[in-house]
Design a protein around this motif. Structure first.
Motif, mmCIF file in Angstrom:
data_model
loop_
_atom_site.group_PDB
_atom_site.id
_atom_site.type_symbol
_atom_site.label_atom_id
_atom_site.label_comp_id
_atom_site.label_asym_id
_atom_site.label_seq_id
_atom_site.Cartn_x
_atom_site.Cartn_y
_atom_site.Cartn_z
ATOM 1 N N GLN A 8 3.955 0.479 7.612
ATOM 2 C CA GLN A 8 4.214 1.260 6.399
ATOM 3 C C GLN A 8 4.009 2.757 6.589
ATOM 4 N N ARG A 9 3.606 3.160 7.783
ATOM 5 C CA ARG A 9 3.430 4.588 8.021
ATOM 6 C C ARG A 9 4.782 5.293 7.972
ATOM 7 N N MET A 36 -0.123 -2.587 7.987
ATOM 8 C CA MET A 36 -0.332 -1.211 7.547
ATOM 9 C C MET A 36 0.410 -0.220 8.451
ATOM 10 N N ALA A 62 -1.817 3.220 5.936
ATOM 11 C CA ALA A 62 -0.429 3.687 5.923
ATOM 12 C C ALA A 62 -0.319 5.199 6.081
ATOM 13 N N TYR A 122 0.805 -1.226 0.000
ATOM 14 C CA TYR A 122 0.000 0.000 0.000
ATOM 15 C C TYR A 122 0.836 1.272 0.000
ATOM 16 N N ALA A 123 1.983 1.261 0.639
ATOM 17 C CA ALA A 123 2.786 2.481 0.706
ATOM 18 C C ALA A 123 3.275 2.924 -0.664
#
Length: 249
Positions: free
Chosen positions: A63-64, A60, A42, A11-12
């Motif tokens: 990935q922040r 998730m 993210a 997702y990132a």
């Protein structure tokens, strides 16, 4: 298992926030000085005034980006947050994943002092999108089981202003209809893995439709059939922003 523990690993890179969609969300948040992002993933679309993010998936959360708002691992249905903790609460393309919609919306209303902003989609409108109408009706059928009617969501919010959010032709956020003018993207398994309706429908069910799409792209039939799309800058695929609370009318 939290669904994004299984499908959220890219997702990132594939779901980067789009600045034009971000502008809709920023305008809806208005002058809120503190924001809580529920179902934050993210960290897409979090404004600078975000004081807390809430996300159930550890995949998730990892990935922040550095410098993002503090995050707590929790579900929308049971927010570990005090009543009236922020001016506004936002929830972007997440309500369809909640196990108890009523409880989740009640929690948003409990935590928000002034405003709630929710980005979702209108399933009847989305069903006319060429990808699902012509090639992948199995994905549309899957979305039928989880899509939240906009009218129901607005009622649970206690009333809301509903705003159409058109998808730019070069949208950087790879959600379901992001590639409406770039059909070849849907043939990429990495792209599909970051679109929950496709990832959860499964490759076996999608394969016949994807093979038809590949053939139509090679022959030029897709471009002939959808020549009206090729010069457009944006497209209404049914994505809707709901704004509830102060200044929502």
């Amino acid at each position: 298992m939290v669904i994004y523990d299984a499908i959220g690993s890219t997702y990132a890179t594939t779901r980067r926030p789009d600045r034009r969609i971000a502008a809709h969300i920023t305008a809806a948040l208005g002058d809120a000085r503190s924001v809580i992002n529920v179902g934050a993933g993210a960290g897409s679309y979090e404004p600078a005034q975000t004081v807390l993010a809430v996300e159930p998936s550890s995949v998730m959360i990892r990935q922040r980006p550095a410098g993002a708002a503090p995050v707590v691992q929790a579900r929308a249905e049971a927010l570990p947050i005090a009543d009236g903790a922020a001016d506004a609460v936002m929830a972007v393309l997440t309500v369809h994943h909640w196990t108890d919609l009523e409880a989740g919306i009640a929690e948003l209303r409990r935590v928000a002092r002034r405003r709630i902003v929710v980005l979702t989609w209108d399933q009847p409108a989305f069903r006319s999108f060429w990808l699902v109408e012509e090639y992948l009706p199995e994905a549309a059928a899957f979305d039928d089981t989880r899509a939240v009617p906009v009218e129901r969501l607005a009622a649970l919010l206690g009333g809301a202003r509903v705003e159409a959010v058109p998808v730019p032709h070069d949208c950087t956020d790879g959600f379901g209809a992001a590639y409406w003018r770039r059909p070849e993207a849907y043939l990429d398994p990495v792209v599909r893995s970051s679109i929950s309706m496709l990832a959860q429908t499964g490759e076996a069910a999608l394969r016949p439709g994807l093979e038809r799409l590949a053939a139509d792209l090679e022959s030029g039939r897709w471009h002939e059939r959808h020549r009206d799309l090729l010069g457009r800058e944006d497209f209404d695929a049914g994505y809707r922003l709901l704004v509830a609370g102060e200044q929502s009318g």
